[in-house]
Scaffold this active site. Structure first.
Site, mmCIF file in Angstrom:
data_model
loop_
_atom_site.group_PDB
_atom_site.id
_atom_site.type_symbol
_atom_site.label_atom_id
_atom_site.label_comp_id
_atom_site.label_asym_id
_atom_site.label_seq_id
_atom_site.Cartn_x
_atom_site.Cartn_y
_atom_site.Cartn_z
ATOM 1 N N SER A 117 5.506 0.787 8.070
ATOM 2 C CA SER A 117 5.081 1.965 7.311
ATOM 3 C C SER A 117 3.788 1.635 6.543
ATOM 4 O O SER A 117 2.839 1.102 7.116
ATOM 5 C CB SER A 117 6.208 2.417 6.384
ATOM 6 O OG SER A 117 5.954 3.696 5.863
ATOM 7 N N LEU A 118 3.744 1.928 5.242
ATOM 8 C CA LEU A 118 2.553 1.623 4.446
ATOM 9 C C LEU A 118 2.205 0.141 4.518
ATOM 10 O O LEU A 118 1.028 -0.244 4.400
ATOM 11 C CB LEU A 118 2.784 2.033 2.982
ATOM 12 C CG LEU A 118 1.672 1.696 1.986
ATOM 13 C CD1 LEU A 118 0.415 2.492 2.281
ATOM 14 C CD2 LEU A 118 2.138 1.931 0.550
#
Length: 445
Positions: free
Chosen positions: A89-90
């Protein structure tokens, strides 16, 4: 720690995440490769609300953690000669930033970068590629609820003195970030095709089209040995045989169908905005204040990291490129979700929009073969999403570096963002086992 292992694998979690989210990836890596072959570092300094502080701040923390671990291993007599970095993800964006810093400091002159992989990472940001009122409301609200990281992911920030969004700089051909990324021998990504409510397919897959938006209309093709989960990236879908629609559906106009598809979105804003926005913005305000306090400590060196050592030149030739282009106010007006007539020249030239029904042309991996097949085989063509100019440039630059892109078709759960890495040890996330198996089967030690 085993003395023979010379390979360090770094795992970086995502927004609101913590090291425990990566337990399945860590244990799978350890089960596949013993301590005699690899060391594993799960980063921890960006846990929880610390992910609000920005991709650059998070990247500096991760770079510092990696250097600390390398020093610890060296002092213990473990010579690390290879490194791999995995981002979820991030965490994939934070990892890309950290890689640029490590490259600029000369780490890759003595340590060989081997594998770089992201799972459900928003490489193009999370700004929705739609032009309607509700999409604009989402972009405006979302960018202001995640502090610095939110502004960066929604592409409304101006990174330092560049006058451009951080993600644009992160993908700049002349930047240390792309140059560092290019050092890795293997680069791959995994992107959910459906039901990822956090990171859409187009941004995780670095794609200007979405072959899976109307997935019920197509037949999905899978890689041999990873059936029903890992999609064939060269030949993702085929057309289904046409079905006879019920009379009432035949009478529905395209506009009427589009209206019914928007009902859930309309209902969301009617119900959520009056009730949930107050709580959401209150929490965002609190987290923004706390984030600013942490950033002040970080900038002054009082957080335990000498940031001056990481504040090297970004080495981009077009540092002050324009931001007020035709997409500047794209989400402020009504429109379609795709580029209109006459706008296709804005799209990235590195990607095709059509897929042949024939597997032979794709497996040949040759433009000449594909061209010959196009003359005789039917094509599935997908419209280009209405991305910003910055996003199209990101696609082009990242494609030029080169990624192996694997669409992941998880169907047994509605929370595929967590299931892709089996973030929790629950049966409904079991399809994540196949994803991890494919990743590790292609992981080079």
């Amino acid at each position: 720690m085993a003395g023979k292992a010379d390979h360090l694998c770094v795992l970086v979690h995502g927004l609101w995440g913590n090291p425990q989210h990566l337990d399945f990836l860590r244990t799978s890596l350890r089960d596949k490769f013993t301590e005699e072959k690899i060391h594993v570092l799960v980063t921890k300094r960006n846990a929880g609300s610390f992910t609000y502080d920005g991709i650059d701040t998070g990247g500096e923390r991760v770079a510092h953690e990696i250097e600390e671990r390398l020093d610890e291993l060296a002092q213990s007599g473990h010579a690390i000669r290879k490194i791999s970095v995995i981002g979820y993800s991030l965490g994939g964006l934070i990892a890309r930033y950290a890689i640029g810093l490590l490259y600029s400091k000369g780490l890759f002159e003595t340590v060989t970068p081997v594998n770089f992989t992201t799972f459900a990472t928003p490489h193009l940001g999370v700004r929705t590629p739609k032009r309607g009122y509700f999409s604009n409301a989402f972009n405006v609200l979302g960018a202001r609820t995640l502090s610095t990281s939110g502004r960066q992911m929604f592409l409304i920030d101006s990174f330092r003195d560049t006058g451009r969004p951080l993600l644009s700089v992160l993908a700049d051909t002349d930047s240390i970030f792309i140059q560092g990324l290019a050092q890795f021998k293997n680069r791959s990504l995994y992107a959910n095709t459906i039901n990822d409510k956090t990171v859409a397919y187009f941004t995780a897959g670095i794609s200007q089209t979405d072959p899976f938006e109307r997935i019920d209309e197509f037949k999905v093709n899978y890689l041999d040995g990873y059936e029903d989960v890992v999609v064939d990236p060269q030949h993702p879908v085929d057309a289904k045989e046409p079905e006879e629609l019920p009379v009432f559906r035949q009478r529905l106009s395209i506009g009427t169908r589009a209206f019914f598809r928007k009902i859930p979105t309309i209902a969301f804003f009617i119900i959520f905005v009056p009730i949930g926005t107050t709580l959401l913005l209150s929490n965002a305000a609190i987290q923004s204040v706390r984030s600013r306090q942490r950033l002040r400590l970080h900038e002054t060196g009082m957080a335990g990291i000498d940031v001056k050592g990481y504040r090297i030149p970004l080495m981009i030739t077009s540092a002050r490129q324009e931001m007020e282009d035709m997409y500047e106010n794209m989400n402020n007006r009504q429109g379609q979700d795709y580029l209109g007539a006459g706008e296709e020249e804005l799209a990235s030239p590195t990607q095709q929009r059509a897929f042949s029904f024939s597997r032979q042309a794709d497996s040949a991996n040759s433009k000449a073969d594909l061209t010959a097949t196009e003359k005789s085989e039917p094509q599935l063509e997908f419209p280009t999403l209405a991305l910003t100019e910055h996003q199209f440039k990101m696609i082009e630059h990242l494609d030029n570096v080169g990624f192996k892109k694997y669409p992941i078709h998880i169907k047994n759960v509605g929370h595929t963002h967590a299931a892709i890495i089996r973030r929790m040890d629950v049966p409904r996330f079991d399809e994540g086992h196949i994803v991890a198996r494919h990743w590790l089967d292609n992981f080079e030690v």
